[in-house]
Write an enzyme that holds these catalytic residues in place. Sequence first.
Site, short mmCIF file in Angstrom:
data_model
loop_
_atom_site.label_atom_id
_atom_site.label_comp_id
_atom_site.label_asym_id
_atom_site.label_seq_id
_atom_site.Cartn_x
_atom_site.Cartn_y
_atom_site.Cartn_z
N LYS A 285 12.73 -0.03 59.01
CA LYS A 285 12.06 -0.86 58.01
C LYS A 285 11.51 -2.13 58.66
O LYS A 285 12.10 -2.62 59.62
CB LYS A 285 13.09 -1.29 56.94
N ARG A 359 18.27 10.41 49.32
CA ARG A 359 18.16 11.74 48.70
C ARG A 359 18.90 12.80 49.51
O ARG A 359 19.36 13.80 48.96
CB ARG A 359 16.68 12.09 48.51
N1 BES Z 1 17.02 2.10 49.87
C1 BES Z 1 15.64 2.35 49.86
C2 BES Z 1 14.98 2.05 48.51
C3 BES Z 1 15.00 0.62 48.02
C4 BES Z 1 13.87 -0.16 48.07
C5 BES Z 1 16.14 0.09 47.44
C6 BES Z 1 13.87 -1.45 47.60
C7 BES Z 1 16.15 -1.22 46.98
C8 BES Z 1 15.02 -1.98 47.05
C9 BES Z 1 15.38 3.82 50.18
O1 BES Z 1 16.29 4.42 51.01
C10 BES Z 1 14.07 3.88 50.88
O2 BES Z 1 13.96 3.37 51.95
N2 BES Z 1 13.10 4.54 50.27
C11 BES Z 1 11.81 4.69 50.83
C12 BES Z 1 11.41 6.14 50.69
C13 BES Z 1 10.19 6.53 51.47
C14 BES Z 1 10.46 6.44 52.95
C15 BES Z 1 9.79 7.93 51.10
C16 BES Z 1 10.84 3.78 50.09
O3 BES Z 1 11.01 3.60 48.88
O4 BES Z 1 9.96 3.23 50.73
MN MN Z 2 15.85 4.13 53.07
#
Ligand code: BES
Ligand code: MN
Length: 533
Positions: A285, A359
């Site tokens: 990230k 997921r």
């Molecule tokens: N934990 C994150 C989602 C999240 C985002 C939680 C903001 C709390 C606040 C999740 O694991 C994630 O990184 N999701 C990605 C998915 C994508 C890579 C398909 C996302 O939402 O960008």
């Molecule tokens: Mn994630």
Amino acid sequence: MNFSFVPGDAVRAGGAMLVIPLLDGDLGDSAPAALVDADKALDGKLRAAATQEGFKGKADQSLVLHTLGRLQAERVMLLGLGARARTTPEVLRLAAGRAAKMAQKLKLTELTFVVPETAPAPVAVRAIVEGLMLGVYKFDRYKTTGGKEEKKAPGLGAVRLVLPQGASQGAELEEAVELGRDVAQATNWARDLVNEPANVVHPDRLAQAAQEVAKAAGLKATIGGRREIERLRMGMFLGVAQGSAHEPKLIHLSYVPKNPKDARRAPVALVGKAITFDSGGLSLKPADSMVEMKTDMAGSAAVLAAMRVIGELQPPFPVHAFIGACENMPSGTAYRPGDILTSRLGKTVEITNTDAEGRLVLGDILTWAVEHKPAAIIDLATLTGACVIALGNYIVGAFGDHDATVEQVLSAAKAAGEELWRMPVTELQKDALRSEVADMKNSGERWGGAINAALFLKEFVGDTPWVHLDIAGPSTSPKERGYFNKGATGVGVRTLVEFVRQRAASPEQEPARETAAAARPAKGKARSKTARA
Ligand code: BES
Ligand code: MN
Ligand code: ZN
């Protein structure tokens, strides 16, 4: 916090601060007795001051005045509830939260709160108890500044609740206080767990927390480590966990009713996402989005907190919590984009983004939950940023195709004062997860990302009635608001507790999975039960 009831006369009740909730327009002819009496004792100066200060009773408005010895109470706080047509217990809960924060600012140890007639007394009392107890919550244990004295300040310890004329002071009110207290304490406990940084709350600490819950609430706890996860062939869970120095933990809590007949009923299964830190893994990230990622176990915190209350509630059916806790880290042992993982269910998954890790873990945990033949599964997960884009910071996305169960969860949320909005789980999006080399891939196109994630999870629940709650937005609050602080909210605890309460109150027994599909939405009956708080 200690609560006591005083009947009738608010002005006589005294105390360090008399809190009078008011609807928009209540300064006029519709003024409640408490305001009329206090105003009289202050020679009409209370209403005059309110008018001068522009206080009308709008939601978010409040006004604190010192009574300079003219009233038993040292201060009066007028607390705006907004429009009559829009008053709900949640409006009162938020307002009570503001009163609690004011009391905290003034360093008060006690106050008197006038219970408004906007709802039946037990409902209003429960909302006030929750609002006050949630409102005084602070996460400041790592602040070494501010002085020892300030830290040791006793805080708001005693609250007198002034009941409306004619409200009977029976067991119902006592129960409302008890339930409100249990739920608020559990929610604050969940907030702590989420606010604690990821160097403190790692998978093992989460497992310890589960064990504490089990001990406090009389539940059975089974905790497993990597060996157990391998034995259960949870290939997706193992893939996500393999980059971290912390061993993953498999957590199973169960509440089983004492009555053997009830114990044989189909259970409710609660599943919570428990990524104790989500760096994104090798699909790292950006720095700014990583800062908040200690929050990524908020689903499991809510599930554990709800189990604490459920142990007290003793519903006439079993309730299980299933949690897979791990950390998503990049390292020499981390899973990679392009890896293909084999799930417990047997389906293979091509990894296209290691940041779509929730997921993967949840898929294996859902399979495990399904094996316990539950009548319903509810999962809570900080699953997608896309859900935050769609619904913002305050609304939970609710997914699932089993209409009756979705309706039950929505109705529970409504009664509990948590905002949920139903989202589609349409197969139209399914192409997004098609893989050339495996049964599916873990992330697809960006559009409809929250739906894609829900569709992925759906692959693992089969025919079991299932509701997925994406809490990525509401798991934390961006600012102080009502009973919230900036930081963890404990969202979901109240909805889960209410879901179990409504189900326990429903005469409908759901002995087996086959009949669950025919269940009607638990509206009529269930509502009247919640009306009794
Ligand atoms: N934990 C994150 C989602 C999240 C985002 C939680 C903001 C709390 C606040 C999740 O694991 C994630 O990184 N999701 C990605 C998915 C994508 C890579 C398909 C996302 O939402 O960008
Ligand atoms: Mn994630
Ligand atoms: Zn995540």
